[in-house]
Design an enzyme around this catalytic site. Structure first.
Site, PDB file in Angstrom:
ATOM      1  N   TYR A  19     -56.477  67.769   8.374  1.00 44.00           N
ATOM      2  CA  TYR A  19     -55.203  68.495   8.438  1.00 44.00           C
ATOM      3  C   TYR A  19     -55.244  69.680   9.385  1.00 44.00           C
ATOM      4  CZ  TYR A  19     -57.562  70.895   4.539  1.00 44.00           C
ATOM      5  OH  TYR A  19     -58.472  71.513   3.740  1.00 44.00           O
ATOM      6  N   LYS A  42     -34.723  74.863   9.917  1.00 45.79           N
ATOM      7  CA  LYS A  42     -34.303  75.881  10.874  1.00 45.79           C
ATOM      8  C   LYS A  42     -33.595  76.988  10.088  1.00 45.79           C
ATOM      9  CE  LYS A  42     -31.878  76.134  15.307  1.00 45.79           C
ATOM     10  NZ  LYS A  42     -31.166  75.349  16.333  1.00 45.79           N
TER      11      LYS A  42
END
Length: 120
Positions: A53, A99
């Protein structure tokens, strides 16, 4: 099949349709879920048998900031493509791209797009 997640990954980038978004940039947040068979890693404790990861984070940061996109849909697609291309153990990936500073005149937590892509 198991799931490896990276949640709440913050990246500063310059995506958006408005000129000020491409000029000033803003924070984006990514939640990434990767489906992979990591059973050998669970048995052997060998990093080579799983999806690293930390390496995924570096790849995502690189492709997410390499270009300026108008749409978060396109940015999410690029992230999915890069993960599938660079990490053969990943069979499918889901990316939610948030966002939180989208230029809409309202009180909100974030706008987002969620996309899942799989190997053919």
């Amino acid at each position: 099949m198991e799931t490896i997640r990276i949640k709440g990954l913050e990246i500063f980038a310059y995506h958006g349709v408005n000129p000020e978004e491409k000029e000033n940039g803003q924070k984006f947040i990514l939640d990434i879920a990767m489906q992979a068979d990591i059973s050998r890693a669970a048995q052997t404790d060998d990093l080579n048998e799983t999806v690293n990861y930390a390496a995924v984070r570096k790849t995502v940061n690189a492709v997410f900031t390499a270009q300026k996109y108008d749409l978060i849909e396109r940015a999410a697609q690029v992230v999915c493509d890069a993960i599938l291309e660079n990490y053969p153990k990943v069979q499918s990936v889901t990316v939610e791209l948030k966002k939180p500073e989208a230029p809409i005149n309202a009180v909100f937590d974030y706008v987002s797009v969620e996309m899942t892509r799989s190997r053919a």
